[in-house]
Design a protein around this motif. Structure first.
Motif, PDB file in Angstrom:
ATOM      1  N   GLU A  45       0.841  -1.201   0.000  1.00  0.00           N
ATOM      2  CA  GLU A  45       0.000   0.000   0.000  1.00  0.00           C
ATOM      3  C   GLU A  45       0.875   1.251   0.000  1.00  0.00           C
ATOM      4  N   LEU A  46       1.903   1.260   0.824  1.00  0.00           N
ATOM      5  CA  LEU A  46       2.806   2.417   0.877  1.00  0.00           C
ATOM      6  C   LEU A  46       3.569   2.578  -0.436  1.00  0.00           C
ATOM      7  N   TYR A  47       3.922   1.472  -1.051  1.00  0.00           N
ATOM      8  CA  TYR A  47       4.579   1.526  -2.369  1.00  0.00           C
ATOM      9  C   TYR A  47       3.654   2.224  -3.369  1.00  0.00           C
ATOM     10  N   ASN A  48       2.372   1.830  -3.389  1.00  0.00           N
ATOM     11  CA  ASN A  48       1.415   2.440  -4.321  1.00  0.00           C
ATOM     12  C   ASN A  48       1.289   3.945  -4.075  1.00  0.00           C
ATOM     13  N   ARG A  49       1.249   4.334  -2.806  1.00  0.00           N
ATOM     14  CA  ARG A  49       1.147   5.753  -2.472  1.00  0.00           C
ATOM     15  C   ARG A  49       2.395   6.512  -2.944  1.00  0.00           C
ATOM     16  N   ALA A  50       3.558   5.949  -2.655  1.00  0.00           N
ATOM     17  CA  ALA A  50       4.818   6.607  -3.034  1.00  0.00           C
ATOM     18  C   ALA A  50       4.951   6.685  -4.550  1.00  0.00           C
ATOM     19  N   ARG A  51       4.627   5.609  -5.226  1.00  0.00           N
ATOM     20  CA  ARG A  51       4.744   5.566  -6.696  1.00  0.00           C
ATOM     21  C   ARG A  51       3.805   6.586  -7.332  1.00  0.00           C
ATOM     22  N   ASN A  52       2.610   6.691  -6.796  1.00  0.00           N
ATOM     23  CA  ASN A  52       1.633   7.656  -7.284  1.00  0.00           C
ATOM     24  C   ASN A  52       2.135   9.085  -7.064  1.00  0.00           C
ATOM     25  N   TRP A  53       2.704   9.347  -5.886  1.00  0.00           N
ATOM     26  CA  TRP A  53       3.209  10.687  -5.584  1.00  0.00           C
ATOM     27  C   TRP A  53       4.363  11.056  -6.522  1.00  0.00           C
ATOM     28  N   ILE A  54       5.295  10.145  -6.719  1.00  0.00           N
ATOM     29  CA  ILE A  54       6.430  10.418  -7.614  1.00  0.00           C
ATOM     30  C   ILE A  54       5.932  10.670  -9.031  1.00  0.00           C
ATOM     31  N   GLY A  55       4.973   9.860  -9.488  1.00  0.00           N
ATOM     32  CA  GLY A  55       4.420  10.041 -10.834  1.00  0.00           C
ATOM     33  C   GLY A  55       3.749  11.392 -11.017  1.00  0.00           C
ATOM     34  N   SER A  56       3.159  11.914  -9.944  1.00  0.00           N
ATOM     35  CA  SER A  56       2.462  13.201 -10.021  1.00  0.00           C
ATOM     36  C   SER A  56       3.380  14.398  -9.834  1.00  0.00           C
ATOM     37  N   ASN A  57       4.489  14.207  -9.130  1.00  0.00           N
ATOM     38  CA  ASN A  57       5.305  15.351  -8.739  1.00  0.00           C
ATOM     39  C   ASN A  57       6.653  15.482  -9.419  1.00  0.00           C
ATOM     40  N   PHE A  58       7.115  14.456 -10.081  1.00  0.00           N
ATOM     41  CA  PHE A  58       8.392  14.550 -10.773  1.00  0.00           C
ATOM     42  C   PHE A  58       8.117  14.728 -12.257  1.00  0.00           C
ATOM     43  N   ASN A  59       8.562  15.844 -12.824  1.00  0.00           N
ATOM     44  CA  ASN A  59       8.341  16.200 -14.218  1.00  0.00           C
ATOM     45  C   ASN A  59       8.933  15.130 -15.134  1.00  0.00           C
ATOM     46  N   LYS A  60       8.134  14.598 -16.011  1.00  0.00           N
ATOM     47  CA  LYS A  60       8.577  13.516 -16.907  1.00  0.00           C
ATOM     48  C   LYS A  60       9.724  13.927 -17.830  1.00  0.00           C
ATOM     49  N   LYS A  61       9.784  15.224 -18.217  1.00  0.00           N
ATOM     50  CA  LYS A  61      10.842  15.680 -19.116  1.00  0.00           C
ATOM     51  C   LYS A  61      12.207  15.729 -18.433  1.00  0.00           C
ATOM     52  N   THR A  62      12.219  16.085 -17.152  1.00  0.00           N
ATOM     53  CA  THR A  62      13.493  16.312 -16.476  1.00  0.00           C
ATOM     54  C   THR A  62      13.797  15.302 -15.377  1.00  0.00           C
ATOM     55  N   SER A  63      12.985  14.275 -15.256  1.00  0.00           N
ATOM     56  CA  SER A  63      13.247  13.298 -14.203  1.00  0.00           C
ATOM     57  C   SER A  63      13.031  11.886 -14.718  1.00  0.00           C
ATOM     58  N   SER A  64      13.505  10.945 -13.943  1.00  0.00           N
ATOM     59  CA  SER A  64      13.305   9.547 -14.306  1.00  0.00           C
ATOM     60  C   SER A  64      13.332   8.686 -13.053  1.00  0.00           C
ATOM     61  N   VAL A  65      12.629   7.578 -13.125  1.00  0.00           N
ATOM     62  CA  VAL A  65      12.637   6.617 -12.034  1.00  0.00           C
ATOM     63  C   VAL A  65      13.790   5.653 -12.292  1.00  0.00           C
ATOM     64  N   GLU A  66      14.716   5.598 -11.365  1.00  0.00           N
ATOM     65  CA  GLU A  66      15.920   4.775 -11.513  1.00  0.00           C
ATOM     66  C   GLU A  66      15.722   3.374 -10.941  1.00  0.00           C
ATOM     67  N   VAL A  67      15.038   3.294  -9.786  1.00  0.00           N
ATOM     68  CA  VAL A  67      14.774   2.011  -9.128  1.00  0.00           C
ATOM     69  C   VAL A  67      13.284   1.960  -8.849  1.00  0.00           C
ATOM     70  N   ASP A  68      12.640   0.861  -9.211  1.00  0.00           N
ATOM     71  CA  ASP A  68      11.211   0.695  -9.004  1.00  0.00           C
ATOM     72  C   ASP A  68      10.985  -0.768  -8.635  1.00  0.00           C
ATOM     73  N   ASP A  69      11.164  -1.102  -7.366  1.00  0.00           N
ATOM     74  CA  ASP A  69      11.122  -2.493  -6.909  1.00  0.00           C
ATOM     75  C   ASP A  69      10.082  -2.660  -5.810  1.00  0.00           C
ATOM     76  N   LYS A  70       8.913  -3.114  -6.197  1.00  0.00           N
ATOM     77  CA  LYS A  70       7.814  -3.290  -5.250  1.00  0.00           C
ATOM     78  C   LYS A  70       8.116  -4.394  -4.242  1.00  0.00           C
ATOM     79  N   VAL A  71       8.794  -5.446  -4.676  1.00  0.00           N
ATOM     80  CA  VAL A  71       9.102  -6.571  -3.787  1.00  0.00           C
ATOM     81  C   VAL A  71      10.051  -6.127  -2.666  1.00  0.00           C
ATOM     82  N   LEU A  72      11.122  -5.428  -3.029  1.00  0.00           N
ATOM     83  CA  LEU A  72      12.068  -4.943  -2.016  1.00  0.00           C
ATOM     84  C   LEU A  72      11.529  -3.727  -1.266  1.00  0.00           C
ATOM     85  N   GLY A  73      10.603  -3.023  -1.874  1.00  0.00           N
ATOM     86  CA  GLY A  73      10.064  -1.822  -1.254  1.00  0.00           C
ATOM     87  C   GLY A  73      10.992  -0.641  -1.415  1.00  0.00           C
TER      88      GLY A  73
END
Length: 188
Positions: A45-73
């Motif tokens: 649940e916390l992963y979903n919240r964090a992922r949603n927040w990053i998707g909404s707040n980090f500009n797609k043109k100037t940012s990128s997700v480097e690590v996205d591991d739901k299993v490790l959290g």
């Protein structure tokens, strides 16, 4: 009595110089905290919240997700703060430019840890001057020698003020988002 050889003495001296240099230059600027939330909030649940927040707040043109591991959290993303001087000082146009940063969020049941770190400044230069880069921003009070020109305490302090203001707003926003149920967890 043991004698220290010249080779060992050089190694000890080199380590001392490196440690002393690190203390003088300050530690890398970081904002991190472990935050406890509702104990019923699972890591997923916390992963979903964090992922949603990053998707909404980090500009797609100037940012990128480097690590996205739901299993490790763990989620890590890079982003940019566009530095524009708030204070007028000599050479301010030379210092203006992007500050790249990394945000890492680590998740466990009922808690998460955020870390805003690796603030890397690159000046873009201005009319009539070459760009002035400070590189990795540290907690040092004295400005380091930039890539060009002389250290400028006004620029150094203004950079850190802009970073602090930006990160504090993001921390507040992240904490609010991490306390709201993700849409898939709501009862609809």
């Amino acid at each position: 009595m043991k004698l220290i050889t010249i080779g060992k003495m050089k190694n000890i001296l080199m380590i001392g110089v490196l440690l002393f240099g690190t203390l003088l230059s300050g530690q890398e600027l970081k904002y991190e905290e472990v935050v406890t939330v509702d104990s019923t909030a699972t890591k997923d649940e916390l992963y979903n919240r964090a992922r949603n927040w990053i998707g909404s707040n980090f500009n797609k043109k100037t940012s990128s997700v480097e690590v996205d591991d739901k299993v490790l959290g763990e989620i890590s993303a890079s982003g940019i703060i566009e530095y524009r001087n708030k204070k007028s000082y000599f050479g301010s146009g030379c210092v203006e430019g992007p500050i790249r940063l990394t945000l890492s969020i680590y998740l466990k049941d009922g808690k998460y840890k955020y870390s805003f770190h690796t603030f890397d400044h690159q000046g873009s230069g201005g009319y009539g001057c070459r760009k002035t880069d400070y590189g990795i921003i540290t907690s040092a009070e004295k400005a380091p020698k930039p890539t060009w020109g002389e250290p400028n305490e006004k620029a150094w302090n203004d950079l850190k003020d802009v970073i602090d203001m930006n990160v504090q707003l993001n921390i507040k926003d992240l904490k609010e988002a991490m306390n709201k149920k993700h849409e898939t967890s709501n009862d609809w």
